[in-house]
Write a protein that holds these residues in place. Structure first.
Motif, mmCIF file in Angstrom:
data_model
loop_
_atom_site.group_PDB
_atom_site.id
_atom_site.type_symbol
_atom_site.label_atom_id
_atom_site.label_comp_id
_atom_site.label_asym_id
_atom_site.label_seq_id
_atom_site.Cartn_x
_atom_site.Cartn_y
_atom_site.Cartn_z
ATOM 1 N N ALA A 113 41.192 37.959 26.350
ATOM 2 C CA ALA A 113 42.082 38.665 25.417
ATOM 3 C C ALA A 113 41.735 40.147 25.352
ATOM 4 O O ALA A 113 42.618 41.024 25.391
ATOM 5 N N ALA A 114 40.440 40.457 25.269
ATOM 6 C CA ALA A 114 39.992 41.851 25.212
ATOM 7 C C ALA A 114 40.352 42.594 26.487
ATOM 8 O O ALA A 114 40.768 43.759 26.461
ATOM 9 N N ARG A 115 40.176 41.919 27.631
ATOM 10 C CA ARG A 115 40.466 42.596 28.899
ATOM 11 C C ARG A 115 41.966 42.826 29.092
ATOM 12 O O ARG A 115 42.368 43.831 29.688
ATOM 13 N N TYR A 116 42.791 41.897 28.617
ATOM 14 C CA TYR A 116 44.239 42.114 28.666
ATOM 15 C C TYR A 116 44.621 43.363 27.873
ATOM 16 O O TYR A 116 45.411 44.202 28.326
ATOM 17 N N ILE B 124 43.351 42.818 37.107
ATOM 18 C CA ILE B 124 43.000 43.681 38.245
ATOM 19 C C ILE B 124 44.227 44.451 38.734
ATOM 20 O O ILE B 124 44.167 45.647 39.031
ATOM 21 N N LEU B 125 45.375 43.750 38.798
ATOM 22 C CA LEU B 125 46.611 44.397 39.233
ATOM 23 C C LEU B 125 47.001 45.520 38.278
ATOM 24 O O LEU B 125 47.406 46.613 38.711
ATOM 25 N N LEU B 126 46.888 45.268 36.974
ATOM 26 C CA LEU B 126 47.200 46.308 35.979
ATOM 27 C C LEU B 126 46.299 47.521 36.161
ATOM 28 O O LEU B 126 46.749 48.673 36.059
ATOM 29 N N LEU B 127 45.034 47.272 36.453
ATOM 30 C CA LEU B 127 44.093 48.375 36.644
ATOM 31 C C LEU B 127 44.408 49.164 37.913
ATOM 32 O O LEU B 127 44.312 50.399 37.926
ATOM 33 N N ILE B 128 44.819 48.469 38.964
ATOM 34 C CA ILE B 128 45.179 49.153 40.216
ATOM 35 C C ILE B 128 46.419 50.022 40.006
ATOM 36 O O ILE B 128 46.490 51.173 40.474
ATOM 37 N N ILE B 129 47.397 49.484 39.292
ATOM 38 C CA ILE B 129 48.608 50.268 38.995
ATOM 39 C C ILE B 129 48.245 51.506 38.170
ATOM 40 O O ILE B 129 48.791 52.594 38.373
ATOM 41 N N SER B 130 47.300 51.324 37.257
ATOM 42 C CA SER B 130 46.846 52.466 36.450
ATOM 43 C C SER B 130 46.210 53.537 37.325
ATOM 44 O O SER B 130 46.425 54.739 37.114
ATOM 45 N N LEU B 131 45.429 53.104 38.311
ATOM 46 C CA LEU B 131 44.820 54.055 39.247
ATOM 47 C C LEU B 131 45.888 54.853 39.988
ATOM 48 O O LEU B 131 45.771 56.077 40.154
ATOM 49 N N ILE B 132 46.930 54.164 40.415
ATOM 50 C CA ILE B 132 48.024 54.837 41.124
ATOM 51 C C ILE B 132 48.704 55.847 40.204
ATOM 52 O O ILE B 132 49.008 56.980 40.596
ATOM 53 N N THR C 131 37.858 61.871 37.873
ATOM 54 C CA THR C 131 36.970 61.136 38.778
ATOM 55 C C THR C 131 36.186 60.067 38.022
ATOM 56 O O THR C 131 36.073 58.916 38.479
ATOM 57 N N LEU C 132 35.668 60.425 36.860
ATOM 58 C CA LEU C 132 34.886 59.470 36.066
ATOM 59 C C LEU C 132 35.753 58.324 35.548
ATOM 60 O O LEU C 132 35.315 57.169 35.516
ATOM 61 N N ILE C 133 36.979 58.627 35.154
ATOM 62 C CA ILE C 133 37.889 57.568 34.692
ATOM 63 C C ILE C 133 38.225 56.626 35.847
ATOM 64 O O ILE C 133 38.292 55.401 35.677
ATOM 65 N N ASN C 134 38.442 57.192 37.023
ATOM 66 C CA ASN C 134 38.716 56.357 38.195
ATOM 67 C C ASN C 134 37.516 55.450 38.523
ATOM 68 O O ASN C 134 37.688 54.286 38.892
ATOM 69 N N LEU C 135 36.306 56.006 38.369
ATOM 70 C CA LEU C 135 35.101 55.197 38.600
ATOM 71 C C LEU C 135 35.000 54.085 37.557
ATOM 72 O O LEU C 135 34.583 52.957 37.873
ATOM 73 N N PHE C 136 35.362 54.400 36.321
ATOM 74 C CA PHE C 136 35.373 53.378 35.270
ATOM 75 C C PHE C 136 36.302 52.226 35.642
ATOM 76 O O PHE C 136 35.933 51.046 35.571
ATOM 77 N N ILE C 137 37.535 52.578 36.051
ATOM 78 C CA ILE C 137 38.507 51.536 36.412
ATOM 79 C C ILE C 137 38.039 50.770 37.642
ATOM 80 O O ILE C 137 38.171 49.533 37.711
ATOM 81 N N GLY C 138 37.473 51.482 38.612
ATOM 82 C CA GLY C 138 36.975 50.806 39.816
ATOM 83 C C GLY C 138 35.883 49.808 39.498
ATOM 84 O O GLY C 138 35.869 48.680 40.028
ATOM 85 N N ALA C 139 34.931 50.205 38.628
ATOM 86 C CA ALA C 139 33.853 49.291 38.234
ATOM 87 C C ALA C 139 34.407 48.092 37.469
ATOM 88 O O ALA C 139 33.923 46.959 37.631
ATOM 89 N N MET C 140 35.438 48.326 36.642
ATOM 90 C CA MET C 140 36.041 47.216 35.891
ATOM 91 C C MET C 140 36.752 46.246 36.835
ATOM 92 O O MET C 140 36.762 45.034 36.594
ATOM 93 N N ILE C 141 37.357 46.761 37.899
ATOM 94 C CA ILE C 141 38.015 45.880 38.870
ATOM 95 C C ILE C 141 36.981 44.955 39.521
ATOM 96 O O ILE C 141 37.205 43.734 39.655
ATOM 97 N N ILE C 142 35.844 45.530 39.914
ATOM 98 C CA ILE C 142 34.774 44.689 40.507
ATOM 99 C C ILE C 142 34.273 43.689 39.481
ATOM 100 O O ILE C 142 34.023 42.510 39.793
ATOM 101 N N SER C 143 34.133 44.133 38.237
ATOM 102 C CA SER C 143 33.666 43.240 37.169
ATOM 103 C C SER C 143 34.624 42.069 36.984
ATOM 104 O O SER C 143 34.204 40.901 36.919
ATOM 105 N N GLU C 144 35.940 42.387 36.912
ATOM 106 C CA GLU C 144 36.931 41.327 36.710
ATOM 107 C C GLU C 144 36.954 40.357 37.891
ATOM 108 O O GLU C 144 37.116 39.137 37.701
ATOM 109 N N PHE C 145 36.791 40.870 39.082
ATOM 110 C CA PHE C 145 36.768 39.987 40.250
ATOM 111 C C PHE C 145 35.567 39.030 40.180
ATOM 112 O O PHE C 145 35.686 37.834 40.507
ATOM 113 N N SER C 146 34.431 39.541 39.736
ATOM 114 C CA SER C 146 33.241 38.685 39.597
ATOM 115 C C SER C 146 33.486 37.557 38.613
ATOM 116 O O SER C 146 32.984 36.433 38.785
ATOM 117 N N PHE C 147 34.291 37.849 37.571
ATOM 118 C CA PHE C 147 34.547 36.842 36.546
ATOM 119 C C PHE C 147 35.559 35.782 37.000
ATOM 120 O O PHE C 147 35.916 34.903 36.228
#
Length: 463
Positions: free
Chosen positions: A113-116, A180-188, A203-219
């Motif tokens: 719920a939090a990640r959504y 993950i898809l929502l985060l990728i669209i946000s990056l675009i 750059t830092l915001i993009n790194l934040f989103i990138g790290a969150m994408i890896i985190s979500e994939f791990s979950f």
């Protein structure tokens, strides 16, 4: 001996290196804590992200009045409610005796719920980048949504995300990929609007989103809530929130005038460009002079200085009637007296003696209008000056020519009239020779008269 100060870029680089070293050491300690107790690691990791999320909210909320769009406000408010749900997630985690009677499904549901909310809010913030959204509306929407999600989860209406002994449900896995898809669209979207951001912050915001994408994939990979994939997901969440700290909290505290967007700086640059453009127009226009209500000269343009052959420094701040006196000064015809008396415009013609001895005098038409503040308060007058010296001299020459021409016209006309009268009166008494001599005078005078008329017509066309 004075030590030369290092360039700002070098200072920032040194500071970043120190911070990354400190963060790496803390991250290693957190990772080591997992080998001692996973629950301790999980609690510390979540508290770290909750504190940073709270800081992001405080920065976003307190800077809302200065932002021309809603990106940072949406992100800030969403992070507050993400932090609230993450706090419930932390307290509900398997092993903590707080929410008794619940399985590992509860913290997993709270997590998703939090990640959504987090992923969708970042995308919404990008979509509303150039729009203004009322802060109260955002608070209301997020409060309602958060309460509703927590209610659904605790009442058992929210889809299951984890089944003991089985692992993640299809809903949980699909949800992670949707996030993950929502985060990728946000990056675009951020890339499309990259000019709106400070490059370092982007750059830092993009790194934040990138790290969150890896985190979500791990979950999407773990079976046990204490498993390795779960551990990796939380490690990358810590890294992601560190980048958020660098992008928003640290930069807002250390560089408050460059917070997140370059909008304020851009606005200042645009204002400076507009001012420079206005000054160019001001200086290229008719000679202009601005007086305050005390008759002080507060501004003149370049063409004014050229017309009156003066330097700005010699007249600014001085009384107009002391440095540029003319016949209307101290009378009711004075432009300032007319404007303060209620007129919207004052126009008159006057002369200025430029060298104070009458050797260099110019004639101008002065057009004066009110000079007002943005609130409509009368501050003085704005005058423009039209130099008609050459025109006046031309008019004088024209009058002189007309006078001379009028006199010259009388001569041939007089001769013609007199000749015609003599012929009519004494024709019978005059010899043929006298008649022919008189008739010979007529063409010469008609020709002279014709030339004078042509000259007058030419002058009329030129005028």
């Amino acid at each position: 001996m004075e030590i030369e100060k290092a360039p700002k870029g070098v200072e920032v680089l040194k500071r970043d290196i120190i911070e990354y070293i400190i963060f790496s050491l803390l991250l290693v300690l957190l990772i080591l804590s997992e080998s001692y107790n996973f629950l301790l690691f999980h609690t510390l990791a979540e508290i770290f992200s909750i504190i940073i999320a709270g800081g992001v909210f405080l920065i976003g909320w307190n800077s809302r009045k200065y932002m021309k769009n809603s990106f940072f406000l949406i992100v800030g408010i969403s992070f507050l409610f993400v932090a609230i749900i993450d706090l419930f997630h932390t307290l509900a985690y398997t092993g903590l005796p707080i929410f008794v009677g619940y399985t590992s499904n509860l913290p997993t549901q709270l997590w998703i719920a939090a990640r959504y909310i987090q992923a969708s809010s970042i995308l919404i913030a990008v979509l509303f980048l150039k729009k203004k959204v009322p802060s109260r509306l955002l608070i209301g929407v997020y409060s309602t949504m958060t309460f509703f999600l927590i209610f659904l989860i605790f009442q058992g209406f929210f889809p299951d995300c984890y089944v003991e002994g089985v692992g993640l449900t299809p809903f949980k896995i699909i949800s992670e990929y949707v996030i993950i898809l929502l985060l990728i669209i946000s990056l675009i979207g951020l890339y499309e609007h990259r000019k709106e951001f400070n490059p370092r912050v982007l750059t830092l915001i993009n790194l934040f989103i990138g790290a969150m994408i890896i985190s979500e994939f791990s979950f999407t990979l773990y079976i046990s809530t204490y498993g390795f994939a779960n551990f990796v997901g939380h490690v990358f969440k810590i890294i992601a929130f560190f980048f958020v700290y660098k992008a928003i909290i640290e930069i807002s505290l250390q560089e408050p005038y460059n917070l997140l967007f370059r909008k304020l700086k851009s606005s200042q640059e645009k204002a400076e460009e507009a001012y420079a453009e206005t000054e160019q127009i001001f200086n290229a226009s008719l000679p202009l002079r601005i007086l305050n209500l005390a008759c002080d000269i507060i501004k003149v343009n370049d063409t004014f200085c050229e017309l009156f052959n003066v330097e700005r420094s010699d007249i600014l701040g001085k009384k107009c009637y002391n440095v540029m006196r003319h016949s209307h000064c101290d009378t009711d015809l004075c432009a300032l007296n007319q404007i303060t008396g209620g007129k919207n415009k004052a126009i008159y013609e006057t002369n200025f003696d430029l060298d104070q001895n009458g050797q260099k005098e110019i004639t101008v038409i002065i057009n004066a209008v009110p000079y007002k503040s943005s609130e409509g308060e009368l501050l003085g007058i704005i005058q423009n000056f039209i130099d008609i010296t050459k025109r006046k001299k031309a008019e004088e020459r024209l009058e002189q020519f007309i006078s001379t021409a009028s006199h010259e016209l009388r001569t041939p006309i007089t001769v013609l009239v007199h000749s015609m009268e003599l012929l009519e009166k004494y024709k019978n008494e005059m010899t043929q020779e006298q008649i022919e001599e008189m008739l010979n005078r007529l063409p010469r005078n008609v020709s002279l008269l014709s030339e004078l008329v042509e000259d007058l017509l030419l002058i009329s066309r030129l005028n």
